[in-house]
Design an enzyme around this catalytic site. Structure first.
Site, mmCIF file in Angstrom:
data_model
loop_
_atom_site.group_PDB
_atom_site.id
_atom_site.type_symbol
_atom_site.label_atom_id
_atom_site.label_comp_id
_atom_site.label_asym_id
_atom_site.label_seq_id
_atom_site.Cartn_x
_atom_site.Cartn_y
_atom_site.Cartn_z
ATOM 1 N N SER A 31 1.175 -1.373 -0.040
ATOM 2 C CA SER A 31 -0.102 0.190 0.613
ATOM 3 C C SER A 31 1.026 0.971 -0.106
ATOM 4 C CB SER A 31 -1.488 -0.012 1.174
ATOM 5 O OG SER A 31 -0.128 0.066 2.528
ATOM 6 N N SER A 79 12.206 9.704 6.928
ATOM 7 C CA SER A 79 10.904 10.864 7.026
ATOM 8 C C SER A 79 11.708 11.985 7.704
ATOM 9 C CB SER A 79 9.656 10.643 8.345
ATOM 10 O OG SER A 79 9.351 11.376 8.536
ATOM 11 N N TYR A 103 7.664 7.103 16.991
ATOM 12 C CA TYR A 103 8.603 7.178 15.243
ATOM 13 C C TYR A 103 9.793 7.690 15.145
ATOM 14 C CZ TYR A 103 7.861 7.767 10.453
ATOM 15 O OH TYR A 103 7.626 7.758 9.396
ATOM 16 N N SER A 117 -1.820 8.786 2.770
ATOM 17 C CA SER A 117 -1.043 6.774 2.004
ATOM 18 C C SER A 117 -1.981 7.125 3.754
ATOM 19 C CB SER A 117 0.047 6.650 2.791
ATOM 20 O OG SER A 117 0.657 7.339 3.895
#
Length: 339
Positions: free
Chosen positions: A60, A190, A203, A239
């Site tokens: 995905s 990121s 994260y 997303s």
């Protein structure tokens, strides 16, 4: 022509160049080196054909779109993720919309947290295609919870998947690339691997760890100039990563569909990723403003960056507590002003 006039002309040209760069930056959706490569650099259609590309997290989001765009370039694809049914769907999409045949795509289910399986998976790829030209470390999960409310198990899960799983798979593929003295290791990191924002403490930690590890690995591979380590740092992209984010407990995901019109289109993000790969860029930043602007502040003016991060972070927490996408309001404000 007098020297005084010449100096004035040179100063005027310098000022004009500065204005042009400023206008480019205000319209930018990536760092200026990346956008220069898009304009003047090598094309993915020239550089990436006939390569074997292994994409993790291919079921995905960015991984799926990357597989689809790569399928049009004449590569051989290895698609990995945990959900076999979704991988088969992505494979079908690649066959329908790309230039590949059935034999050119290998569906290889893989759980990054099961590190004992990575060596065997690498051998399967090598047996199928004989080489691995590009490893795209894309699999991972995000987080949406305040640090004080979050179980330690959430932090462990994020480190296991985002960091240790990625490192483990890379270490299995690396000896093959060293033997061939060539290859590309791409890490979908990121912007939160450079800066930090509230609600994503675990994260951010995992992404900062990835950036540190792969920057070190790149330096250690200096004797192998044919092996390129590329750190790709996207900002908010359309997303399901937010929907699938971990929250206070490891068994609980956010599970909420949020408005994504303010985020970068996945197709645009992936196109810039391919340009980065074709031009062997070591690190790229892919984002609309204001996150791109904040990243430049973190790189060059960290004191101002702290002030700006605190301002944006406060609004981010307010959005989250009100059931909104954490980034929605200030992105809408920016786009209204700059569209």
């Amino acid at each position: 022509m007098s020297w005084e006039l010449l100096l004035w002309l040179l100063a005027l040209c310098a000022l004009l160049a500065l204005v042009v760069q400023l206008l480019r930056f205000l319209r930018a959706d990536g760092d200026l080196t990346l956008l220069w490569a898009e304009w003047q650099g090598r094309r993915p259609e020239w550089e990436l054909t006939d390569m074997v590309v292994w994409v993790t997290g291919a079921s995905s989001g960015i991984g799926e779109e990357l597989a689809c765009q790569l399928s049009k370039l004449g590569v051989s694809l290895v698609l990995s993720a945990r959900r076999v049914q979704e991988l088969e769907r992505v494979k079908t999409r690649c066959l329908e919309n790309g230039n590949l045949k059935e034999k050119d795509i290998l569906v290889l289910p893989l759980d990054l947290t099961d590190r004992s399986s990575h060596e065997a998976a690498t051998k399967v790829v090598l047996q199928e295609f004989g080489k691995i030209d590009i490893l795209v470390n894309n699999a991972g999960r995000s987080q949406r919870s305040l640090c004080v409310d979050t179980s330690l198990d959430v932090f462990k899960e994020l480190i296991e998947l985002n960091y240790l799983g990625t490192v483990s798979l890379t270490m299995c593929v690396l000896p093959h690339m060293i033997e061939r003295k060539q290859g590309k290791i791409v890490i979908v990191n990121s912007l939160l691997g450079i800066l930090s924002m509230p609600l994503s403490s675990g994260y951010c930690a995992s992404k900062h760890a990835l950036r540190g590890f792969f920057n070190c690995l790149r330096a250690e591979l200096a004797a192998y100039p044919g092996i390129v380590v590329s750190n790709i740092c996207p900002g908010p992209v359309q997303s399901n990563i937010v929907k699938n984010s971990l929250t206070e407990e490891v068994q609980k995901t956010l599970g909420v569909d949020t408005v994504q019109s303010h985020k970068m289109a996945t197709s645009r993000c992936v196109r810039l990723m391919l340009i980065s790969m074709a031009n062997d860029l070591k690190e790229v930043w892919i984002s609309d403003h204001p996150f791109l602007l904040v990243t430049y502040f973190w790189q060059y003016m960290p004191t101002w960056a702290w002030w700006l991060t605190n301002k944006l972070g406060k609004r981010r927490i307010e959005n989250f507590k009100n059931g909104l996408d954490a980034d929605v309001s200030y992105f809408r404000t920016w786009k209204t002003k700059h569209d």
